[in-house]
Design an enzyme around this catalytic site. Structure first.
Site, PDB file in Angstrom:
ATOM      1  N   ARG A 102     -38.496   9.122  12.433  1.00 29.99           N
ATOM      2  CA  ARG A 102     -38.043   7.801  11.995  1.00 29.99           C
ATOM      3  C   ARG A 102     -36.958   8.005  10.943  1.00 29.99           C
ATOM      4  O   ARG A 102     -37.174   8.661   9.919  1.00 29.99           O
ATOM      5  CB  ARG A 102     -39.178   6.977  11.399  1.00 29.99           C
ATOM      6  CG  ARG A 102     -38.821   5.477  11.258  1.00 29.99           C
ATOM      7  CD  ARG A 102     -39.875   4.681  10.529  1.00 29.99           C
ATOM      8  NE  ARG A 102     -39.905   5.015   9.114  1.00 29.99           N
ATOM      9  CZ  ARG A 102     -40.998   5.389   8.463  1.00 29.99           C
ATOM     10  NH1 ARG A 102     -42.148   5.507   9.092  1.00 29.99           N
ATOM     11  NH2 ARG A 102     -40.938   5.688   7.177  1.00 29.99           N
TER      12      ARG A 102
ATOM     13  N   GLU B  70     -33.611   8.517   4.402  1.00 30.27           N
ATOM     14  CA  GLU B  70     -34.199   9.816   4.725  1.00 30.27           C
ATOM     15  C   GLU B  70     -34.521   9.889   6.212  1.00 30.27           C
ATOM     16  O   GLU B  70     -34.542   8.887   6.919  1.00 30.27           O
ATOM     17  CB  GLU B  70     -35.459  10.078   3.894  1.00 30.27           C
ATOM     18  CG  GLU B  70     -36.637   9.187   4.245  1.00 30.27           C
ATOM     19  CD  GLU B  70     -37.877   9.526   3.440  1.00 30.27           C
ATOM     20  OE1 GLU B  70     -37.851  10.505   2.671  1.00 30.27           O
ATOM     21  OE2 GLU B  70     -38.877   8.816   3.568  1.00 30.27           O
TER      22      GLU B  70
ATOM     23  N   ASN C   4     -37.525  11.091   8.580  1.00 29.84           N
ATOM     24  CA  ASN C   4     -38.941  11.464   8.606  1.00 29.84           C
ATOM     25  C   ASN C   4     -39.253  12.248   9.876  1.00 29.84           C
ATOM     26  O   ASN C   4     -39.015  11.757  10.984  1.00 29.84           O
ATOM     27  CB  ASN C   4     -39.822  10.213   8.562  1.00 29.84           C
ATOM     28  CG  ASN C   4     -39.589   9.393   7.307  1.00 29.84           C
ATOM     29  OD1 ASN C   4     -40.123   9.687   6.259  1.00 29.84           O
ATOM     30  ND2 ASN C   4     -38.768   8.353   7.434  1.00 29.84           N
TER      31      ASN C   4
ATOM     32  N   SER D  21     -45.060   6.732  10.429  1.00 26.34           N
ATOM     33  CA  SER D  21     -46.119   5.746  10.610  1.00 26.34           C
ATOM     34  C   SER D  21     -45.609   4.379  11.047  1.00 26.34           C
ATOM     35  O   SER D  21     -44.415   4.108  11.049  1.00 26.34           O
ATOM     36  CB  SER D  21     -46.908   5.598   9.309  1.00 26.34           C
ATOM     37  OG  SER D  21     -46.042   5.190   8.274  1.00 26.34           O
TER      38      SER D  21
ATOM     39  N   LYS E 263     -36.277  16.698   1.657  1.00 32.47           N
ATOM     40  CA  LYS E 263     -35.118  16.092   0.994  1.00 32.47           C
ATOM     41  C   LYS E 263     -33.998  17.110   0.809  1.00 32.47           C
ATOM     42  O   LYS E 263     -32.816  16.779   0.912  1.00 32.47           O
ATOM     43  CB  LYS E 263     -35.528  15.524  -0.359  1.00 32.47           C
ATOM     44  CG  LYS E 263     -36.725  14.587  -0.340  1.00 32.47           C
ATOM     45  CD  LYS E 263     -36.440  13.333   0.432  1.00 32.47           C
ATOM     46  CE  LYS E 263     -37.552  12.311   0.259  1.00 32.47           C
ATOM     47  NZ  LYS E 263     -38.855  12.756   0.739  1.00 32.47           N
TER      48      LYS E 263
ATOM     49  N   LYS F 145     -35.177  12.331  -6.467  1.00 31.48           N
ATOM     50  CA  LYS F 145     -36.184  12.395  -5.415  1.00 31.48           C
ATOM     51  C   LYS F 145     -36.787  13.802  -5.332  1.00 31.48           C
ATOM     52  O   LYS F 145     -36.066  14.784  -5.202  1.00 31.48           O
ATOM     53  CB  LYS F 145     -35.564  12.027  -4.063  1.00 31.48           C
ATOM     54  CG  LYS F 145     -34.918  10.652  -4.055  1.00 31.48           C
ATOM     55  CD  LYS F 145     -34.220  10.348  -2.754  1.00 31.48           C
ATOM     56  CE  LYS F 145     -35.207  10.056  -1.652  1.00 31.48           C
ATOM     57  NZ  LYS F 145     -34.535   9.586  -0.426  1.00 31.48           N
TER      58      LYS F 145
ATOM     59  N   GLU G 126     -43.413  13.052   0.326  1.00 34.10           N
ATOM     60  CA  GLU G 126     -43.356  11.937   1.262  1.00 34.10           C
ATOM     61  C   GLU G 126     -44.172  10.784   0.713  1.00 34.10           C
ATOM     62  O   GLU G 126     -45.078  10.962  -0.092  1.00 34.10           O
ATOM     63  CB  GLU G 126     -43.906  12.362   2.632  1.00 34.10           C
ATOM     64  CG  GLU G 126     -43.095  13.458   3.305  1.00 34.10           C
ATOM     65  CD  GLU G 126     -41.707  13.004   3.708  1.00 34.10           C
ATOM     66  OE1 GLU G 126     -41.460  11.788   3.759  1.00 34.10           O
ATOM     67  OE2 GLU G 126     -40.865  13.865   3.961  1.00 34.10           O
ATOM     68  N   GLY G 127     -43.864   9.577   1.199  1.00 35.80           N
ATOM     69  CA  GLY G 127     -44.618   8.400   0.814  1.00 35.80           C
ATOM     70  C   GLY G 127     -44.053   7.729  -0.425  1.00 35.80           C
ATOM     71  O   GLY G 127     -43.206   8.276  -1.122  1.00 35.80           O
TER      72      GLY G 127
ATOM     73  N   ARG H 145     -39.319  -2.922   6.820  1.00 34.44           N
ATOM     74  CA  ARG H 145     -40.195  -3.121   5.662  1.00 34.44           C
ATOM     75  C   ARG H 145     -39.464  -3.951   4.622  1.00 34.44           C
ATOM     76  O   ARG H 145     -38.292  -3.710   4.322  1.00 34.44           O
ATOM     77  CB  ARG H 145     -40.603  -1.776   5.049  1.00 34.44           C
ATOM     78  CG  ARG H 145     -41.671  -1.052   5.846  1.00 34.44           C
ATOM     79  CD  ARG H 145     -41.823   0.382   5.408  1.00 34.44           C
ATOM     80  NE  ARG H 145     -40.603   1.142   5.673  1.00 34.44           N
ATOM     81  CZ  ARG H 145     -40.445   2.419   5.321  1.00 34.44           C
ATOM     82  NH1 ARG H 145     -41.399   3.062   4.696  1.00 34.44           N
ATOM     83  NH2 ARG H 145     -39.322   3.053   5.615  1.00 34.44           N
TER      84      ARG H 145
END
Length: 555
Positions: free
Chosen positions: A209, A225, A227, A232, A390, A444, A448-449, A531
Site C-alpha cells: 500500500r 510511505e 508499506n 491493513s 523509511k 520519522k 510502522e503504525g 483515512r
C-alpha cells in the site's frame, strides 16, 4: 499494518499545533504564508505554512444545514484547486437519519472492529464488536490525482521487487541504521543469514500500500510511505466505499451528490485472489495459508474478510497463528517445507511482525527465522520487508538511484513526481534547516503504525539532543518534507457518536505483485484506503484511534 494537516497518518504531518483549528473552507491565497524556497539535492521545496483563520465553529454545536454541494475553487493560476463540500446546510434530521442508517448498514455488513472496552474483544470473535470508525460522507478528491496514484501502483510494485533482489543495496543502505536501531538490526541479521545459505525466493508475493497526501499549494500528490508488510484495512475499506454509495443512493438527490462518483473498491477480493494464486503456484493442494496475527487483535475482522473470501471464492483454507505459536508448533522439513500444528503451509501472510512489540522474546525471532528459511511463499519476505523501511525510501529519493532499478525513463519521472523531500540526518545542511524551521519537517523513525513520528518544536529538540550526544543514533531516523493538505469540514463517527470537525485525508493505493522466477503473474493496482482525521492531530492511525475510514468522491 496501520499507520497516517499536515500530519502523517502512516507517517504524515500536522498543519497546525494541536490547540489550533482552521476554517473548514479551502485555504485561500491570503491564508497561506509563503517563505523563500530552499534547494537540496537539486530539488526546490517551496515552504508554506497555513495561518489560523477565524473559526467560531465548535464541533458540538447543533447542525442546521439543509443542502450539500460540491464546488471547485480556482487558484491564482486558474488551475482547479481541491474541491470542497459546501455546507449550505444539511438539516439535522437528515444527518440523524444518515447516521442511523449507516450504523445499521455497518452492523449488517461486517464493518466492525473489536471494542477496546471489552477485554476479550481482541481474542474471541463475536465478543465486544463495535462499528469501525468512519466518515459519514466521502472525501472530495480530484480525479486526475486519483488516476495518477492508480497508474504508478504497478511501477511501485515492480520497484519493490527489483530493490529486494539487490542485497548489497539493502545492506549498505541500512548499515548505519543497523548500528542505531536494534529492530532493524535483527531484521538485517535474518537477511544476512538467508544470503549466507544462498536462500532464493522463487515465488515472491507482495501486497503493498502506497500512501499519499495532496499538497494544497503545489497541487502535488506526494508519497508518505510505501508499506510492504501488513498493509491493513483491505477488508474494511472495501466496505466503506459500499456504505457511502448506499447512502448516496438513498440521499444523493437531497445532498446533490452522485453515488457513481465514489469509485468501487475491490481491495479485499483482489488481495484474496493474489493469495490464492500464490497458493496455486506453490502447488500443494493439501496446504493452507497461514495468517501471522497478533495475540490481541481488535482489527481481526479486517483480516477475517480475506480468509473468508479465500474460502468462498477459491476453497482455500487458512489458519491464524501468533509468532509464539509458530515457534512452538512449527517444523522445517528436509525439503524446506513448513509444517505448523500438523498442517503444510504454502503461503505466509504477515499481519504481525512489523513492530518491535511483536517480538517480546527470542521465541518470536526464532519463528521469523524459521519461516524465512522455509520454502513457503512469504508475504512479505525479509527482503520485501526491508524495502519498506523509511531509510530505503529516503535512499530511493536520492538523485540517480532510481535508475539503478528502473529502466523506463517515463516510469522514473512518474515515480519522482510523487516523491516528497526526504533526507538523511547525516546531511548537516538539512539538519540545520530543520532546527531553524522545525515546522517544515517531520522526523520519522524506522517504525510502522501511528504514534511514532516527531513534529514541531520536538523536531528541534530531538535534533539538538542527537547533535549533543554525537553518536550514530541519528541513523535511526530520517527527515521528511512536511505536507500541507487541504482542510475540510466533515462528519466523523466513532462509538456510535457523530460529530462535525475540520479534517484532512490520506489516500492509500493497494497493489498486488506475484512473480514465479521470471514470470510475472500479477502486477496490478487493487483498491484503495482513504483515512480521514481531525486536522489538529499530528498522528493518524485508524487502529491507533486517531483516524476514521473514508472513501473518495471524485471531482
Amino acid at each position: 499494518m496501520v499507520k497516517m494537516g499536515v500530519a502523517h497518518f502512516s507517517g504524515s504531518y500536522s498543519p497546525v499545533p494541536s490547540d489550533t483549528m482552521y476554517s473548514s473552507t479551502l485555504l485561500s491565497k491570503s491564508s497561506i504564508k509563503t517563505s523563500p524556497a530552499f534547494t537540496l539535492n537539486n530539488q526546490v521545496f517551496q515552504t508554506h505554512i497555513p495561518k489560523p483563520l477565524n473559526n467560531n465553529f465548535h464541533s458540538s454545536q447543533p447542525l442546521t444545514l439543509k443542502s450539500l454541494k460540491v464546488r471547485a475553487m480556482d487558484t491564482q493560476e486558474g488551475v482547479p484547486s481541491m474541491p470542497s463540500f459546501d455546507f449550505h446546510g444539511i438539516d439535522q434530521k437528515l444527518v440523524d437519519r444518515m447516521v442511523y442508517d449507516s450504523l445499521v448498514w455497518s452492523s449488517l455488513h461486517g464493518l466492525v472492529v473489536g471494542d477496546k472496552s471489552v477485554q476479550r474483544s481482541g481474542k474471541v470473535p463475536g465478543v465486544g464488536m463495535v462499528h469501525a470508525p468512519f466518515a459519514l460522507l466521502p472525501m472530495p478528491f480530484p480525479e486526475t490525482h486519483w488516476k495518477l496514484a492508480c497508474e504508478v501502483a504497478p511501477i511501485f510494485n515492480e520497484l519493490v521487487d527489483r530493490v529486494s533482489l539487490d542485497a548489497k543495496f539493502l545492506q549498505d543502505s541500512l548499515s548505519r541504521t543497523k548500528k542505531a536501531d536494534a529492530f532493524t538490526s535483527r531484521l538485517l541479521d535474518i537477511h544476512s543469514k538467508m544470503l549466507d545459505i544462498n536462500k532464493k525466493e522463487e515465488i515472491r508475493l507482495g501486497l503493498h500500500r502506497s500512501d499519499y497526501m495532496l499538497d494544497e499549494q503545489t497541487k502535488s500528490l506526494l508519497q508518505i510511505e510505501m508499506n510492504t508488510i501488513s498493509s491493513s484495512f483491505a477488508g474494511l475499506s472495501s466496505l466503506v466505499s459500499d456504505l457511502h454509495r448506499s447512502l448516496l443512493d438513498n440521499y444523493g438527490k437531497l445532498l446533490n451528490l452522485d453515488s457513481k462518483r465514489v469509485p468501487g473498491n475491490t481491495a479485499a477480493s483482489q488481495f484474496a485472489d493474489a493469495l490464492a494464486k500464490a497458493w496455486t503456484e506453490y502447488n500443494n493442494p493439501r496446504s493452507t495459508v497461514m495468517v501471522v496475527a497478533q495475540a490481541d487483535e481488535r482489527n481481526m475482522y479486517d483480516q477475517h474478510w480475506l480468509s473468508s473470501l479465500l474460502k468462498e471464492r477459491h476453497n482455500i483454507t487458512s489458519i491464524r497463528k501468533t509468532l509464539a505459536e509458530i515457534d512452538a508448533e512449527g517444523e522445517l522439513q528436509a525439503d524446506g517445507s513448513l509444517i505448523v500444528d500438523g498442517q503444510a503451509i504454502s503461503v505466509i501472510y504477515f499481519r504481525a511482525g512489523y513492530t518491535p512489540t511483536d517480538y517480546p522474546s527470542e521465541s518470536e525471532w526464532r519463528a521469523r527465522l524459521l519461516m524465512e528459511q522455509s520454502s513457503a511463499v512469504k508475504c512479505p519476505s525479509i527482503s520485501y520487508h526491508l524495502v519498506g523501511t523509511k531509510k530505503i525510501q529516503q535512499e530511493l529519493a536520492k538523485p540517480n538511484v532510481l535508475e539503478r532499478f528502473v529502466d523506463n525513463k517515463e516510469d522514473i519521472a512518474k515515480l519522482r513526481k510523487c516523491f516528497a523531500g526526504l533526507w538523511s540526518l547525516d546531511d548537516s545542511d538539512i539538519v540545520n534547516k530543520a532546527i531553524e524551521r522545525p515546522e517544515l519537517f517531520v522526523m520519522k523513525p524506522q517504525r510502522e503504525g501511528g504514534g511514532n513520528n516527531i513534529y514541531g518544536n520536538d523536531v528541534r529538540e530531538a535534533l539538538k539532543a542527537l547533535q549533543k550526544e554525537g553518536t550514530e543514533e541519528d541513523a535511526a531516523y530520517i527527515l521528511m518534507q512536511r505536507i500541507f493538505p487541504t482542510v475540510f469540514s466533515t462528519f466523523l463517527l466513532r462509538d456510535g457518536i457523530c460529530h462535525k470537525d475540520d479534517a484532512i485525508s490520506e489516500l492509500g493505493i493497494y497493489g498486488a505483485y506475484l512473480r514465479n522466477k521470471e514470470r510475472v503473474i500479477i502486477n496490478e493496482q487493487c483498491g484503495y484506503l482513504m483515512r480521514t482525521k481531525v486536522s489538529s492531530s499530528d498522528e493518524g492511525g485508524v487502529a491507533a484511534g486517531f483516524a476514521v475510514l473514508d472513501s473518495l468522491y471524485l471531482t
